[in-house]
Design a protein around this motif. Structure first.
Motif, short mmCIF file in Angstrom:
data_model
loop_
_atom_site.label_atom_id
_atom_site.label_comp_id
_atom_site.label_asym_id
_atom_site.label_seq_id
_atom_site.Cartn_x
_atom_site.Cartn_y
_atom_site.Cartn_z
N VAL A 1 -52.91 -25.68 -13.71
CA VAL A 1 -51.50 -25.52 -14.02
C VAL A 1 -51.31 -24.12 -14.60
O VAL A 1 -52.07 -23.68 -15.47
N ASP A 2 -50.29 -23.41 -14.13
CA ASP A 2 -50.00 -22.07 -14.62
C ASP A 2 -49.22 -22.19 -15.92
O ASP A 2 -48.01 -22.41 -15.92
N LEU A 3 -49.91 -22.04 -17.06
CA LEU A 3 -49.29 -22.23 -18.36
C LEU A 3 -48.49 -21.01 -18.78
O LEU A 3 -48.97 -19.88 -18.69
N ASN A 4 -47.28 -21.27 -19.32
CA ASN A 4 -46.51 -20.21 -19.94
C ASN A 4 -47.10 -19.84 -21.30
O ASN A 4 -46.94 -18.72 -21.77
N GLY A 5 -47.77 -20.80 -21.93
CA GLY A 5 -48.36 -20.54 -23.23
C GLY A 5 -48.69 -21.83 -23.96
O GLY A 5 -48.47 -22.93 -23.47
N TYR A 6 -49.26 -21.66 -25.15
CA TYR A 6 -49.47 -22.77 -26.06
C TYR A 6 -48.17 -23.00 -26.84
O TYR A 6 -47.44 -22.05 -27.14
N LEU A 7 -47.90 -24.25 -27.21
CA LEU A 7 -46.71 -24.60 -27.97
C LEU A 7 -47.12 -25.41 -29.19
O LEU A 7 -47.69 -26.50 -29.05
N HIS A 8 -46.86 -24.88 -30.38
CA HIS A 8 -47.19 -25.55 -31.64
C HIS A 8 -45.89 -25.93 -32.34
O HIS A 8 -44.95 -25.14 -32.41
N LEU A 9 -45.83 -27.15 -32.88
CA LEU A 9 -44.64 -27.65 -33.57
C LEU A 9 -44.78 -27.42 -35.06
O LEU A 9 -45.72 -27.92 -35.69
N ASP A 10 -43.85 -26.66 -35.63
CA ASP A 10 -43.83 -26.43 -37.06
C ASP A 10 -43.04 -27.56 -37.71
O ASP A 10 -41.82 -27.62 -37.62
#
Length: 438
Positions: A120-129
């Motif tokens: 999968v072509d990831l746009n990025g990592y996503l972390h929830l604050d």
């Protein structure tokens, strides 16, 4: 509540008993198999500026999996292997893809596996604050994104009234029941996630670290094919069939570092809301992350004063003035929830099954100790506990990250202690205290 009685007996200790009557207790567990949806959409978050080949594991055992229900055995469909789940996810028509990374072992493993397999072509990592997380966990996630040269996005936009620090002064701290936990999940994780996703046109694919083997709740909530659609977006769990030992093996074989927070707390520390928590965690925070301990103690001071002044939404919430109090009665029964599944709170599911004891023989925070004093030992002041124990009062109200501000303060204190020849500020304080004793 009258201000003439500084410490009402109704909230004298973690379990809600009067001062001196508390004894260590184990609280029954509740099964968190339901979840709730995002509430009304808050303001859209601004896209943060990005901070700037692993082998496949063996597929799960061949043949249908079995799950026992007493004397009955149900034949369940075999969970799809990781590579097949990712292939099916890639075939889904989507416009953006992010790997949800809490900082825990599973989410980081799923994100790394997805990236290395290039499925999968990831746009990025996503972390929830969440607004109540150990900041070192976010630092760790940022380093892992940097290792791969992949952007990291932080989603933490929520309404002011949904902020953890605001809600506890209205309802008290959450306890060991699924209603409280559900509302924490909505405000701390789901609403920031939905606000972040609203920025994008088209469908979004989210990679999750959920595995079916980690708990009974996850077995029920994670599909056998590892893919589901919620709120118009797709979720793929490539590790759905992996066991904890397989996750550990992948991390070992690929040299993935361990999150120090996870090693200490046995969960990622991204959300320290206190629902299903063990109050003894405060001792670990005090030793390793004193800024987090100081922040929670400050919140306790605020909530206690709110209870003393009759400012909580209901008098019954006076039992909930201490973090991880362990009360199993419902807190937010007047809040509206629906049936959306929760896929972002693995640590709480683990604690539910662990049957931890949340009572303590000795007070852990200064606020808890002060609650056990007699009324005539304390001055009659509406801000008594805040004045004595809330170190955040010196932080401006418009500060977006009081926990981070406290961390910088403790780091500066450590630097001063080092210059004076001490290992850290704790050693300096212990010596100063011993020298001041009569």
């Amino acid at each position: 509540m009258s201000n003439n009685s500084p410490i009402p007996s109704s909230f004298g200790c973690p379990c809600g008993k009067s001062p001196g009557d508390c004894s260590k207790q184990s609280y029954p567990n509740a099964n968190t198999t339901e979840s709730a949806p995002a509430g009304p959409a808050g303001p859209q978050s601004n896209t943060p500026t990005p901070t700037t080949s692993g082998p496949s594991l063996p597929d799960s055992d061949a043949g249908p999996q079995k799950k026992s229900f007493g004397s009955l055995e149900a034949q369940l469909p075999e969970t799809d292997p990781a590579d097949e789940i990712l292939e099916n996810a890639r075939a889904i028509d989507h416009d953006h893809a992010f790997a949800l990374v809490s900082g825990g072992h599973d989410s980081l493993t799923a994100a790394h596996y997805t990236y290395m397999e290039s499925a999968v072509d990831l746009n990025g990592y996503l972390h929830l604050d969440t607004g109540i997380g150990v900041p070192e966990t976010e630092d760790f996630v940022e380093k892992r994104a940097d290792d791969l040269g992949i952007p990291l996005y932080i989603a933490g936009e929520r309404r002011h009234e949904d902020e953890y620090s605001q809600r506890v002064e209205v309802y008290g701290f959450p306890g060991s029941n699924k209603t409280s936990h559900k509302y924490e999940w909505i405000c701390n994780k789901d609403r920031p996630l939905q606000n972040f996703l609203q920025q994008f046109d088209g469908d979004v694919l989210l990679i999750s670290g959920a595995t079916r083997e980690e708990s009974d709740a996850r077995w029920e909530n994670v599909n056998a094919n590892g893919i589901e659609k919620k709120n118009g977006h797709y979720y793929a769990a490539p590790l759905a069939s992996w066991t904890p030992s397989e996750v550990r093996a992948y991390r070992r074989d690929n040299g993935l570092p361990m999150n120090p927070v996870s090693e200490i707390l046995e969960h990622s520390g991204d959300c320290m809301c206190g629902a299903y928590a063990d109050r003894r965690e405060l001792g670990w925070l005090h030793a390793e992350y004193p800024h987090m301990f100081a922040y929670i103690q400050s919140l306790e001071a605020r909530v206690i004063d709110a209870a003393r002044n009759g400012d909580l939404k209901d008098e019954k919430y006076e039992r909930f003035v201490l973090w991880a109090h362990g009360d199993i009665s419902d807190r937010e029964l007047d809040q509206k929830h629906s049936n959306k599944q929760m896929t972002l709170c693995r640590a709480c599911e683990d604690v539910e099954e662990a049957n931890l004891s949340v009572g303590t023989d000795d007070p852990i925070t200064l606020t808890e100790a002060a609650l056990q004093l007699d009324d005539d030992e304390l001055p009659d002041s509406p801000t008594l506990f805040r004045d004595a124990f809330d170190v955040t009062q010196a932080i401006p109200d418009d500060n977006d990250s009081p926990i981070e501000t406290l961390r910088r303060g403790y780091e500066a204190l450590d630097e001063v202690a080092t210059r004076l020849g001490y290992d850290d500020h704790k050693e300096m304080i212990r010596e100063k205290a011993s020298n001041s004793e009569p």
